[in-house]
Design a protein around this motif. Structure first.
Motif, PDB file in Angstrom:
ATOM      1  N   LEU A  67       0.868  -1.178   0.000  1.00  0.00           N
ATOM      2  CA  LEU A  67       0.000   0.000   0.000  1.00  0.00           C
ATOM      3  C   LEU A  67       0.903   1.225   0.000  1.00  0.00           C
ATOM      4  CD1 LEU A  67      -2.577   1.683   0.405  1.00  0.00           C
ATOM      5  CD2 LEU A  67      -2.434   1.173   2.854  1.00  0.00           C
ATOM      6  N   THR A  68       0.744   2.074  -0.995  1.00  0.00           N
ATOM      7  CA  THR A  68       1.574   3.271  -1.146  1.00  0.00           C
ATOM      8  C   THR A  68       0.806   4.488  -0.661  1.00  0.00           C
ATOM      9  OG1 THR A  68       2.716   2.301  -3.045  1.00  0.00           O
ATOM     10  CG2 THR A  68       2.884   4.681  -2.757  1.00  0.00           C
ATOM     11  N   VAL A  69       1.432   5.241   0.236  1.00  0.00           N
ATOM     12  CA  VAL A  69       0.815   6.442   0.803  1.00  0.00           C
ATOM     13  C   VAL A  69       1.748   7.625   0.559  1.00  0.00           C
ATOM     14  CG1 VAL A  69      -0.129   7.523   2.880  1.00  0.00           C
ATOM     15  CG2 VAL A  69      -0.297   5.039   2.588  1.00  0.00           C
ATOM     16  N   PRO A  70       1.340   8.636  -0.209  1.00  0.00           N
ATOM     17  CA  PRO A  70       2.185   9.822  -0.413  1.00  0.00           C
ATOM     18  C   PRO A  70       2.420  10.557   0.905  1.00  0.00           C
ATOM     19  CG  PRO A  70       0.443   9.711  -2.053  1.00  0.00           C
ATOM     20  CD  PRO A  70       0.118   8.677  -1.017  1.00  0.00           C
ATOM     21  N   LEU A  71       3.606  11.101   1.054  1.00  0.00           N
ATOM     22  CA  LEU A  71       3.937  11.801   2.294  1.00  0.00           C
ATOM     23  C   LEU A  71       3.096  13.049   2.501  1.00  0.00           C
ATOM     24  CD1 LEU A  71       7.855  11.564   2.356  1.00  0.00           C
ATOM     25  CD2 LEU A  71       6.210  10.229   3.682  1.00  0.00           C
ATOM     26  N   ASN A  72       2.677  13.690   1.401  1.00  0.00           N
ATOM     27  CA  ASN A  72       1.907  14.925   1.558  1.00  0.00           C
ATOM     28  C   ASN A  72       0.491  14.693   2.053  1.00  0.00           C
ATOM     29  OD1 ASN A  72       0.759  13.797  -0.724  1.00  0.00           O
ATOM     30  ND2 ASN A  72       1.504  15.367  -2.119  1.00  0.00           N
ATOM     31  N   THR A  73       0.093  13.439   2.205  1.00  0.00           N
ATOM     32  CA  THR A  73      -1.230  13.134   2.761  1.00  0.00           C
ATOM     33  C   THR A  73      -1.162  12.810   4.250  1.00  0.00           C
ATOM     34  OG1 THR A  73      -1.045  10.774   2.192  1.00  0.00           O
ATOM     35  CG2 THR A  73      -1.988  12.241   0.526  1.00  0.00           C
ATOM     36  N   LEU A  74       0.035  12.850   4.826  1.00  0.00           N
ATOM     37  CA  LEU A  74       0.215  12.535   6.244  1.00  0.00           C
ATOM     38  C   LEU A  74       0.489  13.810   7.026  1.00  0.00           C
ATOM     39  CD1 LEU A  74       2.562   9.408   5.906  1.00  0.00           C
ATOM     40  CD2 LEU A  74       0.086   9.412   6.251  1.00  0.00           C
ATOM     41  N   PRO A  75       0.243  13.809   8.335  1.00  0.00           N
ATOM     42  CA  PRO A  75       0.589  14.975   9.156  1.00  0.00           C
ATOM     43  C   PRO A  75       2.075  15.297   9.060  1.00  0.00           C
ATOM     44  CG  PRO A  75      -0.858  13.475  10.373  1.00  0.00           C
ATOM     45  CD  PRO A  75      -0.468  12.770   9.110  1.00  0.00           C
ATOM     46  N   SER A  76       2.400  16.582   9.022  1.00  0.00           N
ATOM     47  CA  SER A  76       3.784  17.013   8.798  1.00  0.00           C
ATOM     48  C   SER A  76       4.731  16.509   9.882  1.00  0.00           C
ATOM     49  CB  SER A  76       3.843  18.543   8.713  1.00  0.00           C
ATOM     50  OG  SER A  76       3.353  19.126   9.912  1.00  0.00           O
ATOM     51  N   LYS A  77       4.274  16.485  11.120  1.00  0.00           N
ATOM     52  CA  LYS A  77       5.140  16.020  12.199  1.00  0.00           C
ATOM     53  C   LYS A  77       5.488  14.548  12.029  1.00  0.00           C
ATOM     54  CE  LYS A  77       5.579  15.949  17.234  1.00  0.00           C
ATOM     55  NZ  LYS A  77       4.924  16.272  18.525  1.00  0.00           N
ATOM     56  N   GLN A  78       4.511  13.737  11.618  1.00  0.00           N
ATOM     57  CA  GLN A  78       4.778  12.327  11.389  1.00  0.00           C
ATOM     58  C   GLN A  78       5.730  12.134  10.214  1.00  0.00           C
ATOM     59  OE1 GLN A  78       1.097  10.169  10.990  1.00  0.00           O
ATOM     60  NE2 GLN A  78       0.447  10.584  13.088  1.00  0.00           N
ATOM     61  N   VAL A  79       5.588  12.962   9.190  1.00  0.00           N
ATOM     62  CA  VAL A  79       6.475  12.866   8.026  1.00  0.00           C
ATOM     63  C   VAL A  79       7.919  13.145   8.439  1.00  0.00           C
ATOM     64  CG1 VAL A  79       7.066  13.906   5.808  1.00  0.00           C
ATOM     65  CG2 VAL A  79       4.678  13.417   6.359  1.00  0.00           C
ATOM     66  N   LYS A  80       8.137  14.185   9.243  1.00  0.00           N
ATOM     67  CA  LYS A  80       9.489  14.529   9.692  1.00  0.00           C
ATOM     68  C   LYS A  80      10.090  13.405  10.526  1.00  0.00           C
ATOM     69  CE  LYS A  80       8.837  19.543   9.668  1.00  0.00           C
ATOM     70  NZ  LYS A  80       8.819  20.787  10.481  1.00  0.00           N
ATOM     71  N   ASN A  81       9.273  12.822  11.401  1.00  0.00           N
ATOM     72  CA  ASN A  81       9.795  11.744  12.245  1.00  0.00           C
ATOM     73  C   ASN A  81      10.136  10.496  11.428  1.00  0.00           C
ATOM     74  OD1 ASN A  81       9.584  13.291  14.554  1.00  0.00           O
ATOM     75  ND2 ASN A  81       7.585  12.497  15.119  1.00  0.00           N
ATOM     76  N   ILE A  82       9.284  10.173  10.454  1.00  0.00           N
ATOM     77  CA  ILE A  82       9.550   8.999   9.613  1.00  0.00           C
ATOM     78  C   ILE A  82      10.810   9.217   8.791  1.00  0.00           C
ATOM     79  CG2 ILE A  82       8.687   7.645   7.669  1.00  0.00           C
ATOM     80  CD1 ILE A  82       5.865   8.054   8.776  1.00  0.00           C
ATOM     81  N   GLN A  83      10.942  10.403   8.196  1.00  0.00           N
ATOM     82  CA  GLN A  83      12.135  10.693   7.402  1.00  0.00           C
ATOM     83  C   GLN A  83      13.397  10.693   8.261  1.00  0.00           C
ATOM     84  OE1 GLN A  83      10.899  14.434   5.651  1.00  0.00           O
ATOM     85  NE2 GLN A  83      10.425  13.455   3.703  1.00  0.00           N
ATOM     86  N   ALA A  84      13.294  11.264   9.455  1.00  0.00           N
ATOM     87  CA  ALA A  84      14.464  11.313  10.331  1.00  0.00           C
ATOM     88  C   ALA A  84      14.862   9.918  10.815  1.00  0.00           C
ATOM     89  CB  ALA A  84      14.186  12.228  11.519  1.00  0.00           C
ATOM     90  N   GLN A  85      13.877   9.088  11.158  1.00  0.00           N
ATOM     91  CA  GLN A  85      14.166   7.725  11.589  1.00  0.00           C
ATOM     92  C   GLN A  85      14.794   6.921  10.450  1.00  0.00           C
ATOM     93  OE1 GLN A  85      13.922   6.260  14.654  1.00  0.00           O
ATOM     94  NE2 GLN A  85      14.869   4.468  13.699  1.00  0.00           N
ATOM     95  N   TRP A  86      14.293   7.137   9.231  1.00  0.00           N
ATOM     96  CA  TRP A  86      14.841   6.421   8.079  1.00  0.00           C
ATOM     97  C   TRP A  86      16.264   6.890   7.794  1.00  0.00           C
ATOM     98  CZ3 TRP A  86      13.033   2.211   5.733  1.00  0.00           C
ATOM     99  CH2 TRP A  86      13.590   1.832   4.512  1.00  0.00           C
ATOM    100  N   GLN A  87      16.510   8.173   7.991  1.00  0.00           N
ATOM    101  CA  GLN A  87      17.857   8.710   7.814  1.00  0.00           C
ATOM    102  C   GLN A  87      18.807   8.164   8.873  1.00  0.00           C
ATOM    103  OE1 GLN A  87      18.166  13.059   7.719  1.00  0.00           O
ATOM    104  NE2 GLN A  87      20.028  12.901   8.916  1.00  0.00           N
ATOM    105  N   LEU A  88      18.324   8.037  10.091  1.00  0.00           N
ATOM    106  CA  LEU A  88      19.156   7.515  11.172  1.00  0.00           C
ATOM    107  C   LEU A  88      19.412   6.034  11.004  1.00  0.00           C
ATOM    108  CD1 LEU A  88      20.509   8.346  13.884  1.00  0.00           C
ATOM    109  CD2 LEU A  88      18.407   7.593  15.018  1.00  0.00           C
TER     110      LEU A  88
END
Length: 433
Positions: A232-253
């Motif tokens: 299931l593909t979910v675009p990032l712009n459809t998610l809350p901005s705070k959750q997007v930042k945390n997901i991106q940061a966790q993936w970066q870490l």
């Protein structure tokens, strides 16, 4: 091999040992006992084999602690943010990672998840098998392990149309609602009724197993563990901005797939990744630093608590270059190009072009045997005295023309050209060009 030493707090963290020592002398027992009930927020936690590293707010700035551990940690662990708890002796450290969450709040997102669970493809909508309960007027959907209550008249009518199927799709005319349509074997619509999105969310929370979350560009992919190819593909712009930042940061870490557990919250599905707590024994007590960090976080401004992502740290190399956006990176590249353009080596081509233009304008002077870049009346007179008589006569005439040059607006080269021609012809030079 050199053994890595523990970070010295007084030199690397700019602590005030006298202030901590005086506070500890006033209430030493109370301060140590209170440690077990206090929680400290840390971020960018990295647990290696013999050390644990984390960023902690001390003296109004996020500073990195690197601590040596007694036991050998079995594997490398990385957490975006966590709450830290310390034992009374300051050596037993408990790291409780904060959860990484993702919320599916829109009806199309829940419908795509329903398709993924029932059809194996989030983009395929197909009728679900349905049957009537034997002992009560209700429509049962075995795939979803649920049933919907019907009135007696409708139940009697539907018995004559078996076998039945049901189609669940988002309602087209209402927000946060689904539509249940009952059809017969020919695809004729027999009955239609509304289902609240909250009920659909509760059904999905019970049916959905743990999902694997991966970040791919500007979208999140959710996969079933038993069907890795179904996603299931979910675009990032459809998610809350705070959750997007945390997901991106966790993936970066730590670019590893996260195991997400579904939970129904009102009319949404919240996927939660909760890593287990870590128990670590330190070689040296962290009590004094812990107390000072607690005080710093109590006095910190709200802005210092908002972001718990690697990109938000003021001393992060990534932050210093990206500033959170590629637009800023573009500006920095432009500034760098301008800087290199100002260097002497960069101006070489420009200087060559100016020299070429100057040489073009002074070709006529060079043809007369003079150095056009150094020509002036004084040097010309000195040069004339060393030339033969015939040449001196020619140069004298030319020098006279040069002396008269300021009276006209003609170029210097034009004066030499005109005087050379007039002298050879036995005429006087013209007064004007």
């Amino acid at each position: 091999m050199n053994k890595q030493s523990q970070l010295t707090l007084t030199t690397h963290l700019n602590l005030n040992p006298k202030g901590i020592h005086s506070a500890g002398q006033q209430h030493p027992n109370d301060a140590l006992k209170a440690l077990t009930n206090q929680h400290l927020t840390a971020r960018n936690i990295v647990v290696t084999k013999h050390t644990v590293q984390m960023d902690v707010l001390i003296n109004n700035s996020w500073q990195t602690l690197r601590l040596s551990t007694e036991q050998a940690n079995p594997q490398l662990e990385k957490f975006l943010a966590a709450t830290i708890q310390l034992s009374s002796d300051g050596k037993q450290l408990t790291i409780s990672p904060l959860p990484v969450t993702m919320t599916l709040s829109k009806a199309p997102q829940l419908h795509a998840l329903l398709n993924l669970l029932t059809q194996g493809d989030s983009r395929t909508t197909a009728p679900l098998p349905a049957n009537l309960a034997a002992t009560k007027p209700a429509l049962q959907l075995p795939v979803l392990n649920t049933e919907f209550v019907l009135n007696n008249t409708l139940a009697a009518l539907l018995k004559t149309e078996t076998p039945l199927k049901a189609v669940i799709v988002p309602a087209s005319n209402k927000h946060n609602e689904f539509s249940l349509t009952i059809i017969n074997r020919f695809g004729d619509s027999l009955h239609q009724q509304s289902i609240s999105q909250q009920k659909v969310a509760e059904l999905l929370a019970k049916l959905t197993p743990e999902l694997n979350l991966k970040l791919s560009g500007q979208q999140v992919q959710l996969n079933l563990p038993e069907k890795p190819t179904s996603s299931l593909t979910v675009p990032l712009n459809t998610l809350p901005s705070k959750q997007v930042k945390n997901i991106q940061a966790q993936w970066q870490l730590s670019p590893l797939s996260l195991i997400m557990t579904p939970k129904a919250i009102k009319d949404t599905i919240t996927l939660i990744n909760q890593a287990p707590a870590q128990q670590i024994t330190l070689k040296n007590s962290l009590a004094e630093t812990f107390i000072q960090a607690l005080q710093s976080q109590r006095n910190a401004s709200p802005k210092q608590h908002v972001e718990l992502t690697p990109l938000s740290t003021t001393d992060s190399p990534i932050r210093s270059w990206l500033k959170g956006s590629f637009a800023d990176l573009k500006t920095r590249i432009t500034d760098a190009v301008r800087y290199f353009e100002k260097l002497p080596a960069a101006n070489k081509a420009t200087n060559n072009s100016l020299d070429a233009a100057l040489n073009t304008k002074t070709d006529s002077i060079s043809q007369l045997g003079f150095n056009a870049k150094r020509l002036d009346i004084v040097k010309l007179a000195a040069f004339e005295n060393n030339r033969p008589t015939e040449t001196r006569f020619h140069q004298s005439t030319s020098a006279t023309a040069v002396a008269d040059a300021p009276k006209t607006s003609c170029p210097l080269s034009q004066h030499f050209r005109d005087n050379s021609y007039n002298t050879s012809a036995g005429r006087k030079p013209d007064a004007a060009c």
